[in-house]
Scaffold this motif. Structure first.
Motif, PDB file in Angstrom:
ATOM      1  N   ALA A 102      -3.099  -1.043  -4.797  1.00 25.31           N
ATOM      2  CA  ALA A 102      -3.109  -2.286  -5.566  1.00 25.31           C
ATOM      3  C   ALA A 102      -1.705  -2.646  -6.048  1.00 25.31           C
ATOM      4  N   LEU A 103      -0.991  -1.650  -6.566  1.00 28.70           N
ATOM      5  CA  LEU A 103       0.373  -1.886  -7.048  1.00 28.70           C
ATOM      6  C   LEU A 103       1.252  -2.418  -5.908  1.00 28.70           C
ATOM      7  N   ILE A 104       1.123  -1.768  -4.756  1.00 24.89           N
ATOM      8  CA  ILE A 104       1.935  -2.168  -3.613  1.00 24.89           C
ATOM      9  C   ILE A 104       1.574  -3.594  -3.177  1.00 24.89           C
ATOM     10  N   GLY A 105       0.290  -3.937  -3.292  1.00 23.26           N
ATOM     11  CA  GLY A 105      -0.137  -5.305  -2.997  1.00 23.26           C
ATOM     12  C   GLY A 105       0.514  -6.304  -3.947  1.00 23.26           C
ATOM     13  N   LEU A 106       0.476  -5.998  -5.240  1.00 26.29           N
ATOM     14  CA  LEU A 106       1.024  -6.906  -6.252  1.00 26.29           C
ATOM     15  C   LEU A 106       2.531  -7.111  -6.084  1.00 26.29           C
ATOM     16  N   LYS A 107       3.209  -6.092  -5.543  1.00 25.27           N
ATOM     17  CA  LYS A 107       4.668  -6.167  -5.414  1.00 25.27           C
ATOM     18  C   LYS A 107       5.093  -6.459  -3.977  1.00 25.27           C
ATOM     19  N   SER A 108       4.124  -6.884  -3.148  1.00 28.37           N
ATOM     20  CA  SER A 108       4.403  -7.270  -1.762  1.00 28.37           C
ATOM     21  C   SER A 108       5.023  -6.166  -0.916  1.00 28.37           C
TER      22      SER A 108
ATOM     23  N   LYS B 276      -8.213  -0.676   0.175  1.00 33.22           N
ATOM     24  CA  LYS B 276      -9.166  -1.346  -0.736  1.00 33.22           C
ATOM     25  C   LYS B 276      -8.443  -1.975  -1.924  1.00 33.22           C
ATOM     26  N   GLY B 277      -7.610  -1.151  -2.559  1.00 32.28           N
ATOM     27  CA  GLY B 277      -6.874  -1.651  -3.720  1.00 32.28           C
ATOM     28  C   GLY B 277      -5.941  -2.781  -3.326  1.00 32.28           C
ATOM     29  N   TYR B 278      -5.278  -2.582  -2.198  1.00 35.82           N
ATOM     30  CA  TYR B 278      -4.313  -3.548  -1.682  1.00 35.82           C
ATOM     31  C   TYR B 278      -4.988  -4.910  -1.438  1.00 35.82           C
ATOM     32  N   SER B 279      -6.110  -4.890  -0.683  1.00 35.44           N
ATOM     33  CA  SER B 279      -6.806  -6.137  -0.343  1.00 35.44           C
ATOM     34  C   SER B 279      -7.375  -6.814  -1.589  1.00 35.44           C
ATOM     35  N   PHE B 280      -7.848  -5.972  -2.505  1.00 32.50           N
ATOM     36  CA  PHE B 280      -8.460  -6.516  -3.712  1.00 32.50           C
ATOM     37  C   PHE B 280      -7.473  -7.392  -4.494  1.00 32.50           C
ATOM     38  N   VAL B 281      -6.265  -6.874  -4.691  1.00 28.64           N
ATOM     39  CA  VAL B 281      -5.302  -7.662  -5.485  1.00 28.64           C
ATOM     40  C   VAL B 281      -4.783  -8.876  -4.713  1.00 28.64           C
ATOM     41  N   LEU B 282      -4.647  -8.744  -3.380  1.00 32.74           N
ATOM     42  CA  LEU B 282      -4.181  -9.890  -2.596  1.00 32.74           C
ATOM     43  C   LEU B 282      -5.157 -11.049  -2.724  1.00 32.74           C
ATOM     44  N   ASP B 283      -6.408 -10.702  -2.862  1.00 36.64           N
ATOM     45  CA  ASP B 283      -7.445 -11.713  -3.008  1.00 36.64           C
ATOM     46  C   ASP B 283      -7.543 -12.206  -4.452  1.00 36.64           C
ATOM     47  N   LYS B 284      -7.721 -11.257  -5.359  1.00 34.16           N
ATOM     48  CA  LYS B 284      -8.017 -11.610  -6.745  1.00 34.16           C
ATOM     49  C   LYS B 284      -6.787 -12.119  -7.513  1.00 34.16           C
ATOM     50  N   TYR B 285      -5.603 -11.547  -7.228  1.00 35.82           N
ATOM     51  CA  TYR B 285      -4.412 -11.903  -8.008  1.00 35.82           C
ATOM     52  C   TYR B 285      -3.349 -12.570  -7.129  1.00 35.82           C
ATOM     53  N   LYS B 286      -3.783 -13.398  -6.158  1.00 32.56           N
ATOM     54  CA  LYS B 286      -2.822 -13.908  -5.172  1.00 32.56           C
ATOM     55  C   LYS B 286      -1.732 -14.785  -5.779  1.00 32.56           C
ATOM     56  N   ASP B 287      -1.983 -15.325  -6.970  1.00 37.62           N
ATOM     57  CA  ASP B 287      -0.961 -16.169  -7.605  1.00 37.62           C
ATOM     58  C   ASP B 287       0.094 -15.356  -8.356  1.00 37.62           C
TER      59      ASP B 287
ATOM     60  N   ASP C 109       4.845  -2.952   1.877  1.00 34.47           N
ATOM     61  CA  ASP C 109       4.247  -2.831   3.206  1.00 34.47           C
ATOM     62  C   ASP C 109       3.214  -1.703   3.182  1.00 34.47           C
ATOM     63  N   ILE C 110       1.930  -2.062   3.242  1.00 33.95           N
ATOM     64  CA  ILE C 110       0.871  -1.070   3.129  1.00 33.95           C
ATOM     65  C   ILE C 110       0.925  -0.043   4.261  1.00 33.95           C
ATOM     66  N   GLU C 111       1.486  -0.454   5.404  1.00 35.70           N
ATOM     67  CA  GLU C 111       1.574   0.488   6.536  1.00 35.70           C
ATOM     68  C   GLU C 111       2.489   1.676   6.192  1.00 35.70           C
ATOM     69  N   VAL C 112       3.512   1.416   5.410  1.00 35.43           N
ATOM     70  CA  VAL C 112       4.414   2.511   5.001  1.00 35.43           C
ATOM     71  C   VAL C 112       3.629   3.520   4.165  1.00 35.43           C
ATOM     72  N   LEU C 113       2.781   3.002   3.288  1.00 33.53           N
ATOM     73  CA  LEU C 113       1.968   3.902   2.464  1.00 33.53           C
ATOM     74  C   LEU C 113       0.987   4.686   3.330  1.00 33.53           C
ATOM     75  N   LYS C 114       0.434   4.022   4.312  1.00 34.33           N
ATOM     76  CA  LYS C 114      -0.543   4.707   5.179  1.00 34.33           C
ATOM     77  C   LYS C 114       0.109   5.859   5.953  1.00 34.33           C
ATOM     78  N   VAL C 115       1.334   5.637   6.403  1.00 35.99           N
ATOM     79  CA  VAL C 115       2.042   6.716   7.103  1.00 35.99           C
ATOM     80  C   VAL C 115       2.266   7.897   6.148  1.00 35.99           C
ATOM     81  N   LEU C 116       2.644   7.574   4.918  1.00 35.59           N
ATOM     82  CA  LEU C 116       2.877   8.640   3.933  1.00 35.59           C
ATOM     83  C   LEU C 116       1.591   9.414   3.640  1.00 35.59           C
ATOM     84  N   LEU C 117       0.476   8.681   3.539  1.00 30.71           N
ATOM     85  CA  LEU C 117      -0.804   9.350   3.281  1.00 30.71           C
ATOM     86  C   LEU C 117      -1.181  10.257   4.451  1.00 30.71           C
TER      87      LEU C 117
END
Lengths: 285, 578
Positions: B139-145, B176-187, B147-155
């Motif tokens: 979610a944090l990474i989503g809010l700060k734009s 899940k967290g990433y998509s949630f904030v992109l949707d809910k907090y897109k502004d 790259d979720i793929e970088v996190l996935k590689v780390l995981l």
């Protein structure tokens, strides 16, 4: 080949005339000559107390360290060069008082070293105070009204803590003690050799006479692989009832033999320049 | 000078909630996204329960110290809300689980709130409480734009040995967290963590703490034997050493106590191994006797001392610089002790390399002082370069030498060191001894052996002691003198003060007296910064240079110097003008 003269240093022992350390030292040198222990294959560690002076009179490379600490020093030597015969000389105060913790843990580790306890039943170099093995009621400079502590029994402690070779010798019996030194060193694993060596100056209880009259050697009827039997024998102490010889001996993998990095050669024979250390840092990218 | 932009994120929760691992993941994420990172960890001395906090400072420029104020808090429990109320800036944000009924009434009004059903989202992909932190990171990474793929590689790397299912579950939780904030907090999205370099460009950077740096430095330096008893904050040194011992061929041994640790290491070094031990202040107290044994017997030994708050058990998981005088003076009598002090993980690495060579070159003890902040704070660096390093064993011989004298008198104080088993007889003797090592109490011999040993320090000072670093302009209105982990905080603080410079000391014995005296004499105003009640280091400066540093910024509450504390002090000296 080692000869007695090669083991001589420019110094004459400064132990009191009749001191048990004299004959203990003689027995050790006899064993060294018999087995060829010298500066190419043997190292000694000693603590502080009358026993520690032995390194000044025995020309085999040694580290005379601190009161109570020869066992960890010997452990470090063995782990670094496990081809060496390693002896830790210690006293009853050094080993069981100041160094008690090291002794217990060394017993459970099975490093292939020999711990030699110069057991005179008191502190002699500091002129006669009670030690951890002094009997209850023992009168000394520190216990003029009699010792209120109960004694520790080094052999019981060694067997309980897991030592794989446990023996007792008497300094006055040079021939038998020589054999015990050889057996202790030949044992693969931790060897504890408690040597009764009377302090002729301060100990009027545990004297040469006491030991000459009351010791006997364990014979073939004693099963030294039976821990319970060994423990029972180690509790025996009294008139005509002080056993000598090997109480306990079992084979277990030594600590050193369980380290894959020591398989080829001792640590100190390997180069300290390692290949491929950069990849460790790359793990932090 | 323009203000450096630093994004400060705090992850807080109770011990056992994966605070540290999330913090390191986030730090690595930021590093691989092209940023510099400095992590600061706080925790009590217990394994479960208790408040754990990881602060991740992220910047495009180098960042070296902790901030007090935070931009973003991931709050995993009520304490995380309650304990940090005075740490917010004008526009800070808090992310928390919307379904846990946290009491937010005390939060300042201007704090932006990001409620998310963290546990529900974790459960939606088959996870549990264990995955809340990963959902929050996504979610944090989503809010700060980011790259979720970088996190996935780390995981994937993080859970490599736990199998595909665990990897996928964590990746899904992050997603899940990433998509949630992109949707809910897109502004509300900002670009504070957007990828600024290609992965290739960030490949040569590492994220490492002091314990890890010391352990890897020791292996690079040719460590052959280490006996270390566990103690906060240095335990991770032994964890790393224990792990790689078979691969590189050295031995790590866990001893029964610190007394055994130092005596085993002395035995190993006597036998010819490059040896070390490590401990914190309390363990070093137990080593005091062995310290001097190594000194008089001239046995090389590296001792790493990671300071924490004292005395007694003190502040086991917090920092202090109260052990300096102890390592300089502990033990009866005199012996040549070399004492170095690192200021950060990078310095700890290079000083560890140096320590092993110095120990064998001078056949004596080398203490490397670090502190809890260095031990456990991660920092990003270009990968350490040790290509130039050569293992130097000094005057060391395994050949048979005629009439060998272990302690032969020499002009530089150093004699040829041999080892048991090669035919050279000697006694490595704790008693005062003659040239062969036999115990001797003769007057002339005592004097010549003592003089010989102490001569080694003079040789070391003239041969090996480097000049100390003066950061910033030569001509400054304020000169700060300090040491240890204060370095990072000070460097961070003076970025905004062109007229302040910093003299950082890494050699405590021998001491760079001449250089320090010159710099201090030429300074307009000197400020001493130190984490000890009695200003042990500034006392040493006075003892050696005769100069009393009157203006002192001292701290002994276990916490690091925060950037703003140093800046406020500088401002008060300069009368508010920058």
């Amino acid at each position: 080949m080692t000869t007695l003269s090669e083991l001589a240093t420019p110094y004459t022992p400064n132990w009191c005339p009749g001191c048990g350390n004299m004959s203990l030292w003689a027995a050790f040198k006899n064993a060294a000559v018999q087995e060829g222990w010298d500066n190419t294959n043997t190292a000694l560690a000693a603590g502080i107390g009358c026993h520690g002076h032995i390194v000044n009179f025995t020309k085999i490379t040694s580290l005379e360290g601190l009161h109570g600490r020869p066992i960890p020093v010997a452990t470090g030597i063995k782990l670094s060069d496990h081809k060496l015969n390693v002896f830790a000389f210690t006293g009853d105060g050094d080993c069981l008082g100041e160094g008690g913790n090291h002794f217990i843990h060394a017993c459970r580790r099975n490093h292939d070293i020999t711990i030699v306890i110069h057991d005179n039943g008191l502190y002699a170099l500091t002129t006669g105070q009670t030690s951890p093995v002094s009997p209850h009621g023992f009168v000394s400079k520190s216990t003029p009204q009699g010792n209120l502590d109960n004694p520790l029994w080094p052999l019981q402690l060694a067997i309980a803590a897991g030592a794989t070779f446990v023996a007792r010798g008497y300094a006055g019996h040079i021939k038998e003690l020589t054999e015990l030194f050889v057996k202790a060193n030949n044992h693969k694993g931790i060897s504890v050799l408690d040597v009764l060596q009377p302090c002729v100056t301060f100990n009027k209880v545990c004297t040469h006479e006491t030991y000459q009259q009351n010791t006997y050697y364990l014979d073939g009827s004693h099963d030294k692989t039976d821990k319970e039997a060994a423990f029972i024998k180690s509790m025996e102490w009294g008139e005509k009832k002080i056993p000598l010889g090997v109480f306990y001996e079992v084979q277990q993998d030594t600590y050193e033999s369980q380290l894959p990095q020591l398989k080829d050669k001792p640590l100190v024979m390997r180069s300290p320049v390692y290949e491929g250390t950069e990849k460790l840092l790359k793990g932090y990218i | 000078m323009s203000k450096q932009e630093v994004l400060t994120i705090k992850i807080a929760g109770q011990a056992g909630q994966g605070i540290k691992s999330s913090g390191i993941l986030l730090a690595k994420f930021a590093k691989r996204s092209g940023y510099n990172v400095f992590n600061y960890i706080e925790y009590p001395s217990i394994i479960r329960g208790g408040h754990n906090v990881m602060q991740i400072n992220i910047s495009l420029d180098e960042v070296t110290g902790p901030s007090y104020k935070i931009d973003f808090l991931i709050a995993l429990n009520q304490d995380s809300i309650d304990f940090h109320l005075d740490e917010y800036k004008e526009n800070s944000s808090v992310l928390y689980d919307s379904e846990t009924n946290l009491d937010l009434s005390k939060l300042p009004e201007n704090v932006s709130k990001y409620p998310l059903p963290l546990l529900d989202l974790a459960r939606e992909c088959g996870g549990s409480e264990l995955h809340i932190n990963t959902v929050a990171l996504g979610a944090l990474i989503g809010l700060k734009s980011g790259d979720i793929e970088v996190l996935k590689v780390l995981l994937k790397e993080e859970f490599e040995d736990k199998g595909e299912n665990v990897i996928k579950l964590n990746q899904d939780a992050a997603e899940k967290g990433y998509s949630f904030v992109l949707d809910k907090y897109k502004d509300d999205l900002t670009d504070k963590l957007k990828h600024v370099q290609s992965l290739n460009e960030t490949k040569d950077r590492i994220l490492i703490n002091g314990n890890e740096a010391v352990a890897l430095g020791a292996i690079r330096a040719g460590l052959q034997f280490a006996a270390i008893y566990p103690m906060s904050p240095i335990s991770n040194i032994l964890h790393v050493l224990a792990k790689y011992q078979e691969e590189y061929g050295y031995v790590y041994k866990q001893p029964e106590d610190e007394i055994s640790a130092i005596n085993m290491s002395i035995g190993a070094s006597f036998a010819g191994a490059r040896a070390m031990t490590a401990t914190s202040g309390g363990g070093f107290c137990l080593m005091g006797e062995g310290y001097g044994l190594a000194g008089i017997a001239e046995v090389p030994l590296v001792i790493v001392e990671g300071m924490r708050g004292g005395p007694g058990t003190g502040l086991p998981t917090w920092s202090e610089q109260g052990d300096l005088r102890m390592v300089l003076h502990m033990h009866q009598g005199d012996f040549p002790r070399i004492v170095l002090a690192a200021g950060d993980p990078q310095e700890a690495y290079y000083l560890t390399l140096a320590a092993f060579n110095l120990a064998e070159r001078y056949q004596t003890t080398v203490v490397l002082l670090i502190d809890k902040n260095i031990c456990e704070n991660d920092q990003s660096y270009p990968i350490f370069d040790s290509k130039e390093y050569v293992v130097d064993r000094g005057k060391f011989s395994v050949d048979k030498i005629e009439d060998y004298k272990r302690y032969e008198l020499s002009a530089d104080g150093i004699s040829i060191r041999s080892i048991p088993g090669v035919g050279n007889f000697f006694i490595a003797n704790s008693d005062e001894h003659n040239e062969y090592g036999y115990s001797s109490e003769e007057i002339d011999n005592r004097n010549s052996q003592m003089n010989k040993r102490m001569k080694k320090l003079e040789t070391c000072a003239s041969t090996d002691m480097p000049p100390q670093t003066l950061y910033g302009s030569k001509d400054a209105d304020v000169t700060i003198i300090s040491w240890g982990s204060n370095k990072g905080s000070i460097l961070q603080a003076i970025k905004e003060h062109e007229n302040v410079n910093y003299l950082h000391i890494t050699w405590m014995n021998p001491f760079p007296t001449g250089q320090i005296k010159k710099v201090l004499e030429e300074s307009k105003h000197v400020l001493g910064v130190e984490a000890s009640f009695s200003a042990q280091f500034l006392g040493l400066v006075k003892e050696k240079t005769g100069i009393e540093v009157k203006d002192k910024l001292l701290k002994y509450d276990g916490r690091p110097f925060y950037t703003h504390e140093i800046q406020q002090k500088i401002d008060s000296i300069l009368g508010g003008k920058k």
